[in-house]
Design a protein around this motif. Structure first.
Motif, PDB file in Angstrom:
ATOM      1  N   VAL A  34      48.682   5.405 124.035  1.00 30.33           N
ATOM      2  CA  VAL A  34      47.588   5.762 124.947  1.00 30.33           C
ATOM      3  C   VAL A  34      48.065   6.774 125.983  1.00 30.33           C
ATOM      4  N   ARG A  35      49.255   6.551 126.505  1.00 23.93           N
ATOM      5  CA  ARG A  35      49.723   7.351 127.635  1.00 23.93           C
ATOM      6  C   ARG A  35      50.205   8.722 127.208  1.00 23.93           C
ATOM      7  N   ASN A  39      43.152  13.504 124.897  1.00 23.51           N
ATOM      8  CA  ASN A  39      41.790  12.981 124.847  1.00 23.51           C
ATOM      9  C   ASN A  39      41.287  12.491 126.192  1.00 23.51           C
ATOM     10  N   ARG A  40      39.967  12.550 126.372  1.00 20.57           N
ATOM     11  CA  ARG A  40      39.359  11.648 127.302  1.00 20.57           C
ATOM     12  C   ARG A  40      39.154  10.348 126.534  1.00 20.57           C
ATOM     13  N   ILE A  41      39.800   9.281 126.968  1.00 21.06           N
ATOM     14  CA  ILE A  41      39.627   8.000 126.287  1.00 21.06           C
ATOM     15  C   ILE A  41      38.218   7.502 126.612  1.00 21.06           C
ATOM     16  N   ILE A  93      45.949   2.776 132.287  1.00 19.57           N
ATOM     17  CA  ILE A  93      46.557   3.952 131.648  1.00 19.57           C
ATOM     18  C   ILE A  93      45.541   4.756 130.848  1.00 19.57           C
ATOM     19  N   ALA A  94      44.430   4.137 130.477  1.00 20.01           N
ATOM     20  CA  ALA A  94      43.411   4.890 129.746  1.00 20.01           C
ATOM     21  C   ALA A  94      42.609   5.790 130.672  1.00 20.01           C
ATOM     22  N   PHE A  95      42.312   5.293 131.870  1.00 20.55           N
ATOM     23  CA  PHE A  95      41.347   5.996 132.716  1.00 20.55           C
ATOM     24  C   PHE A  95      41.929   6.508 134.030  1.00 20.55           C
ATOM     25  N   GLY A  96      43.223   6.258 134.244  1.00 19.77           N
ATOM     26  CA  GLY A  96      43.820   6.764 135.473  1.00 19.77           C
ATOM     27  C   GLY A  96      43.284   6.092 136.715  1.00 19.77           C
ATOM     28  N   ALA A 107      50.159   6.957 133.280  1.00 21.39           N
ATOM     29  CA  ALA A 107      49.641   8.022 132.425  1.00 21.39           C
ATOM     30  C   ALA A 107      49.119   9.218 133.214  1.00 21.39           C
ATOM     31  N   PHE A 108      48.586   8.966 134.394  1.00 15.28           N
ATOM     32  CA  PHE A 108      48.087  10.057 135.237  1.00 15.28           C
ATOM     33  C   PHE A 108      49.012  10.190 136.445  1.00 15.28           C
ATOM     34  N   MET A 124      44.837   9.927 140.736  1.00 18.25           N
ATOM     35  CA  MET A 124      44.163   8.748 140.202  1.00 18.25           C
ATOM     36  C   MET A 124      42.668   8.850 140.478  1.00 18.25           C
ATOM     37  N   SER A 125      41.906   8.191 139.627  1.00 13.72           N
ATOM     38  CA  SER A 125      40.450   8.210 139.764  1.00 13.72           C
ATOM     39  C   SER A 125      40.013   7.042 140.634  1.00 13.72           C
TER      40      SER A 125
END
Lengths: 436, 436
Positions: A142-143, A149-151, A212-215, A333-334, A339-340
């Motif tokens: 994923v990371r 990708n955008r997961i 880790i998928a979406f930050g 990952a981000f 971060m979001s």
């Protein structure tokens, strides 16, 4: 070059796997990593027990804190589990400039933000491949592997105990309590299986995957968690008849408005590859906007499978620890400054489809009442089966499959349907995902 | 920080996916990589066609060599396919100090040793996730995620075209030629499908997997390659009746004495997850000594799935290119000075099980003759079905499943059986693997 010096905190099942595999594959690991990886010492609560399990080739200490911060140690491997003292030891190791490898999903799901921030500030790596899905390299996939990708969503069978129980319930038509006892006898479930069967363990892992998928930061307290203890054999059977399997899934999804993070039993189409993951195996489906669906399958627990992930992290740290910290793979990952702040959505805002089982009076008008309520709440029906009442029976099972709807609407509809005099037992509601 | 400057060589399907996904996910990629990734220019043979496909926001040149070596370019992405001029361009880019990302499996399977040595000498990265199984991050999984293991074997469905054809043959009971035509009409097979249906494409990918699994040089010339063109509907049907599916597998295995590297149609138990991978999807099973079996599934081809892998490599290079070359992940998973000299075994030394179909006279003594020959060659029988001859028929199909045996013995046995007067047609032989 001097081998990297490793300290193990903990001497349980995974630790013994790490000791065994490191010894067995020493030569090959050196060829991969370009540098030796040497176990320096082990900290154990009970040194005699540890020696019996791991042999006495290695120094064993009971002073965890001294080992975690010992000057000659390069990497601290935390395999104790639980929150305390694991948290204090990991933070102390980081403060002492050690890289950390951990398999501790509870610790990261709950205190990950603090730990990663400390590691970032100190310029050390915290690696945690073993924390999710054991030997499956899902964190790395994923990371890094899907970084383009955008997961869109991740859905995974990430608890082997519950998947073993559900597989047995389906295979043998047995009820939950019976299978749980068998699973305990076979060693697939612990004496106190609460964390597994109530979905907590899966939620720890889903929380990490979500981050880790979406930050987003890890936010275990926002996860919706529902286990498998209330699942009945009848529902597994009905699901089967409808072409579905019931699996305990950890699901996280970016809806654009926010992020879903939930663990619950889920109907999934029997034709999906993940529906055919049986026994104690794990599997995770990751949907990326460019790659489409990908699936990762393997052993999610056990001594050597988990050790496989721990050692992959050791090799990673060995290969990459000399890189300047700005140019390593970010922990979540981000980049930490990117971060979001997308919120985790409360469960009543989640959108999913449903399987409902109602025990209803076998009389005219019942179906009209029920479908009226669903229509009022804006819920559309995907399918419906009504079992014929048996000879002399006055009640029957009604199964309703719905299209996607907002959980709040479903809650309202169930509340209203439950008050109907023709509905005779608590309505069973299981969420359903098409996973496409 | 200035974005990394990317040059694309090639303007086909994958290039258009890279352009699209890089634009669409720009913000997220920056958050992941910590640095911008900017497309600087594209080299295309036909600029008008390229402009029509990719838009005219980007400079398009026909001078591939000038672009591959242009001073401001950091990473050259080679998406042309084929050996020449891809090889010359990649080597020139490396010589000019560029990092290279390539999806070109033929190039790496045949000239990988030269290319990786050049990259090593120059201290640049050659990344090739897209070369095997498209969007599935299988290179990263084997090279990094499973680095703790001694890999025992890898078996994969790594060519979507042939998996689509085999799925259709089984589903619809059609023969190879008919399905191939349909696949061509649907775009699943190319006008000249030779590389796919003869197994060459799968062998390129298996060659790369073999190298990173076992730390040996790429040796495409030693691979055994057998495609699906001779497969008959009858064998797919018989396999089904016996509980097997036929898939074109790329297989590589470390036997201790040497390494098997082979592509051929293979019977696998229908209950294995990989047996249920249908249509154009890819899946790879990797067996590690610590982790056990793991499986990776996803789209193995196509514009955006392949772009997903290319961009993951771009992010990897962005994150890691500042690390000193001694501390990066080695191209072929093992340090260049620690490669193994285990030989690739010739096919007649490979050990596998077999499915045999013989067209035999329906008379006494035939079975005795055949089983005598097998016994003479030391081949033991796992199962046997003899179709009853139809009314008025004097011949019948005899299916034999064997236990594992050395291919040379099987060749000898088939040679002898074929000479029996009671054997009426060429003996069909399909290899069989239990994958456990």
């Amino acid at each position: 070059m001097k081998p990297l010096q490793i300290a193990l905190l903990g001497a349980g099942t995974v630790a013994s796997g790490v000791v065994k595999v490191l010894a067995r594959n020493q030569e090959e690991l050196q060829r991969r990593a370009g540098r030796g990886i040497a176990l320096a010492a082990i900290a154990a609560r009970n040194p005699d027990k540890a020696r019996a399990a791991l042999g006495d080739a290695l120094p064993i200490t009971t002073d965890f804190m001294a080992l975690a911060t010992r000057p000659d140690i390069d990497i601290v491997v935390e395999l104790m589990g639980g929150i305390s003292p694991a948290r204090e030891l990991v933070l102390a190791a980081i403060a002492a400039g050690k890289h950390v490898v951990t398999a501790n999903k509870a610790l990261l799901a709950i205190h990950g933000n603090e730990i990663f921030a400390a590691a970032q500030a100190k310029g050390v790596i915290v690696a945690f491949e073993a924390a999710v899905a054991g030997g499956i390299p899902i964190i790395k996939a994923v990371r890094e592997g899907l970084a383009g990708n955008r997961i869109e969503w991740i859905a995974g069978i990430i608890n082997g105990t519950t998947n073993f129980i559900l597989s047995e319930m389906r295979d043998k038509g047995l009820d939950f309590a019976t299978v749980l006892k068998q699973a305990q006898a076979l060693g697939y479930a612990e004496a106190d299986p609460t964390f597994d069967i109530e979905g907590v363990d899966a939620a720890h892992k889903a929380t990490i995957l979500c981050a880790i998928a979406f930050g987003v930061p890890v936010q275990f307290d926002k996860a919706y968690v529902e286990g498998i203890t209330a699942l009945q054999a009848a529902d597994i059977r009905y699901a089967e008849q409808l072409g579905y399997r019931i699996k305990l899934l950890g699901i996280t999804k970016n809806t654009g408005e926010g992020i879903e993070l939930r663990v619950h039993p889920t109907l999934i189409p029997a034709t999906r590859l993940i529906a055919n993951v049986e026994g104690a195996m794990n599997a995770v489906v990751v949907q990326g906007d460019a790659v489409g669906p990908t699936l990762y399958y393997g052993k999610g627990a056990g001594s050597e499978p988990t050790a496989s992930a721990v050692i992959a992290d050791l090799v990673d740290v060995t290969r990459l620890h000399t890189a300047d910290p700005e140019h390593r793979v970010p922990h979540l990952a981000f980049q930490p400054d990117a971060m979001s702040d997308l919120p985790i959505l409360p469960m009543d805002q989640v959108v999913t489809a449903y399987y409902l089982r109602l025990r209803v009076a076998d009389q005219t008008g019942v179906l009209a009442d029920l479908t009226r309520i669903l229509a009022d709440e804006g819920i559309s029906i995907d399918g419906l089966i009504q079992r014929e009442a048996g000879e002399g029976e006055h009640q029957t099972d009604l199964i309703i499959l719905t299209h996607d709807t907002v959980e709040a609407h479903m809650n309202a509809a169930i509340g209203r349907m439950q008050t109907l005099p023709s509905v005779h037992a608590p309505i069973v509601r299981i969420r359903k995902e098409e996973l496409r």
